[in-house]
Scaffold this active site. Structure first.
Site, short mmCIF file in Angstrom:
data_model
loop_
_atom_site.label_atom_id
_atom_site.label_comp_id
_atom_site.label_asym_id
_atom_site.label_seq_id
_atom_site.Cartn_x
_atom_site.Cartn_y
_atom_site.Cartn_z
CB CYS A 11 -0.93 0.02 1.21
SG CYS A 11 -2.01 -1.41 1.28
CG HIS B 70 -2.86 3.36 3.16
ND1 HIS B 70 -3.47 3.14 1.94
CD2 HIS B 70 -2.82 2.16 3.78
CE1 HIS B 70 -3.78 1.87 1.84
NE2 HIS B 70 -3.41 1.25 2.95
CG ASN C 100 -6.34 -0.85 2.18
OD1 ASN C 100 -5.78 -0.36 1.19
ND2 ASN C 100 -5.68 -1.39 3.18
O1 UT7 Z 1 -2.90 -1.58 4.01
C1 UT7 Z 1 -2.71 -2.42 5.10
C2 UT7 Z 1 -3.90 -3.31 5.23
N1 UT7 Z 1 -4.27 -3.72 6.53
C3 UT7 Z 1 -4.88 -2.96 7.48
O2 UT7 Z 1 -5.02 -1.77 7.36
C4 UT7 Z 1 -5.41 -3.66 8.69
C5 UT7 Z 1 -5.26 -2.90 9.98
N2 UT7 Z 1 -6.10 -3.49 10.98
C6 UT7 Z 1 -7.40 -3.16 11.11
O3 UT7 Z 1 -7.90 -2.32 10.37
C7 UT7 Z 1 -8.20 -3.81 12.20
O4 UT7 Z 1 -7.34 -4.56 13.02
C8 UT7 Z 1 -9.35 -4.73 11.65
C9 UT7 Z 1 -10.44 -3.88 11.04
C10 UT7 Z 1 -8.79 -5.71 10.64
C11 UT7 Z 1 -9.96 -5.52 12.81
O5 UT7 Z 1 -10.45 -4.64 13.78
P1 UT7 Z 1 -10.10 -4.91 15.32
O6 UT7 Z 1 -10.80 -3.87 16.09
O7 UT7 Z 1 -8.61 -4.96 15.42
O8 UT7 Z 1 -10.79 -6.28 15.57
P2 UT7 Z 1 -10.13 -7.63 16.10
O9 UT7 Z 1 -9.27 -8.23 15.06
O10 UT7 Z 1 -9.54 -7.33 17.43
O11 UT7 Z 1 -11.42 -8.52 16.28
C12 UT7 Z 1 -12.45 -8.21 17.23
C13 UT7 Z 1 -13.57 -9.21 17.06
C14 UT7 Z 1 -13.11 -10.64 16.94
O12 UT7 Z 1 -14.04 -11.46 17.61
P3 UT7 Z 1 -13.69 -12.02 19.08
O13 UT7 Z 1 -12.43 -12.82 18.93
O14 UT7 Z 1 -13.52 -10.79 19.93
O15 UT7 Z 1 -14.90 -12.81 19.39
C15 UT7 Z 1 -13.20 -10.93 15.48
O16 UT7 Z 1 -13.43 -12.29 15.19
O17 UT7 Z 1 -14.28 -8.92 15.84
C16 UT7 Z 1 -14.40 -10.11 15.09
N3 UT7 Z 1 -14.43 -9.76 13.67
C17 UT7 Z 1 -15.56 -9.46 13.02
N4 UT7 Z 1 -16.84 -9.40 13.41
C18 UT7 Z 1 -17.76 -9.03 12.49
C19 UT7 Z 1 -13.38 -9.67 12.82
N5 UT7 Z 1 -13.82 -9.31 11.60
C20 UT7 Z 1 -15.17 -9.18 11.69
C21 UT7 Z 1 -16.17 -8.82 10.77
N6 UT7 Z 1 -17.45 -8.75 11.22
N7 UT7 Z 1 -15.90 -8.51 9.48
#
Ligand code: UT7
Length: 331
Positions: free
Chosen positions: A117, A257, A287
């Site tokens: 990215c 970004h 993204n």
């Molecule tokens: O250009 C580089 C590309 N990458 C990025 O920019 C990614 C950077 N990271 C992020 O943007 C965030 O970490 C995410 C949006 C990917 C995830 O958000 P988060 O607040 O860090 O969530 P998490 O990974 O801590 O997950 C929290 C909960 C989990 O459930 P449990 O384990 O707490 O029960 C996940 O399984 O949210 C769950 N979860 C979802 N729930 C509904 C993860 N994805 C989803 C979803 N819908 N799409």
């Protein structure tokens, strides 16, 4: 040519996004997710997806033609084409060569640049060097990606995040005070595992086993990438400003970004930049990887947020590699 004639600047911009819109409500029918979760955790409402027969070079060529038109530059006068992408049409030849042929840029050298990215910032930095060195006067830098092609549509932790698009910029020598004032690029391959496409390269060539193991899809550790993003982009922004001799409060327009609104907000807060100076379109495109910065810059220019010859722009990105970087330019 005198020193002043060798300052690289952007003289034309163009973008292209595919027609198909995929909303959060569409995703609710595909995986266990909700519009509320996606909006709250990412700020993304919808994203664009390439058609099955539409690939990265298709988007790149359309964006490039618009950028050339905006600069009033015939394709035949382009001397170098850099395509920043993590989703080339093929592993080889370079997508930049396919773009060069379709544009009719008969005099141009062409190569791809892979910095995830951060690719567009890397691409502008590389293109600018050819201008500073006096080697070329007409450089085309394109950021284009179709991450939808390598997305696992059964994985809710990644499939809600990405969209497809392309943005292109013509770089030419410009008269000060316009032009690129500073660039800062970094990489840390020790974080390579945090965001990768495991198979299809020389490490894990395509096989029935790699396909069965879903190894041709993007894999990501979202939480770690999030932490890295805020830290790295903050550092890059401060360093690019320092090198340009610009104070934070002098920035007119901040182009981060577009990965996640929470990352953008945290970064803007860290840099004490007020919301009206921060460009956000992650809600409409998700993204788009290497296309993210040029899409946002184009929209900022179109909306009059960036005024030619006047506005100081700070652009900053992070991505797979890991890579990160920032640049300051007077548009
Ligand atoms: O250009 C580089 C590309 N990458 C990025 O920019 C990614 C950077 N990271 C992020 O943007 C965030 O970490 C995410 C949006 C990917 C995830 O958000 P988060 O607040 O860090 O969530 P998490 O990974 O801590 O997950 C929290 C909960 C989990 O459930 P449990 O384990 O707490 O029960 C996940 O399984 O949210 C769950 N979860 C979802 N729930 C509904 C993860 N994805 C989803 C979803 N819908 N799409």
């Amino acid at each position: 040519m005198d020193e002043a004639g060798l300052v690289p600047g952007i003289t034309g911009l163009g973008i292209h996004v595919p027609e198909r819109v995929l909303t959060n409500y569409d995703l609710e029918r595909m995986v266990d997710t909700s519009d509320a979760w996606i909006m709250e955790r990412t700020g993304i409402r919808e994203r664009r997806l390439a058609a099955p027969d539409e690939c990265t070079s298709d988007l790149a060529v359309k964006a490039a033609r618009k950028a050339l038109d905006a600069a009033g530059l015939p394709a035949a006068a382009v001397e170098l084409i850099i395509v920043a992408t993590a989703t080339p049409d093929m592993l080889f030849p370079a997508t930049a060569c396919l773009v060069q042929d379709r544009l009719g840029a008969r005099q141009a050298a062409a190569f791809d640049l892979e910095a995830g990215c951060s690719g567009f910032i890397y691409g502008l930095a590389v293109g600018a060097q050819f201008i500073r060195a006096g080697a070329y006067k007409n450089v085309l830098v394109i950021g284009a990606d179709t991450l939808s092609k390598v997305t696992n549509w059964k994985d809710r932790t990644t499939c809600v995040l990405f969209g497809d698009g392309a943005g292109a910029a013509v770089l030419q020598p410009v008269e000060p005070p316009r032009g690129m004032l500073s660039v800062y690029l970094r990489a840390d391959g020790s974080g390579a595992d945090l965001l990768k496409l495991p198979a299809g390269g020389s490490r894990l060539p395509a096989s029935a086993e790699t396909v069965r193991g879903d190894l041709h899809y993007l894999a990501m550790n979202g939480r770690e990438i999030f932490k890295f993003a805020v830290r790295a982009m903050g550092e890059a922004a401060v360093e690019a400003l320092r090198r340009a001799g610009i104070r934070q409060e002098e920035v007119d327009c901040f182009i981060p970004h577009q990965a996640n609104i929470r990352i953008i907000d945290a970064l803007a807060k860290r840099l004490s930049l007020p919301p009206d100076k921060v460009v956000v379109n992650v809600d409409r495109y998700g993204n788009t990887s290497a296309a993210s910065i040029p899409l946002a810059l184009y929209e900022a220019v179109s909306a009059g947020k960036v005024k030619p010859g006047e506005s100081l722009v700070l652009a900053v990105a992070f991505g797979a590699g890991l890579t990160w970087g920032a640049l300051v330019l007077r548009y």
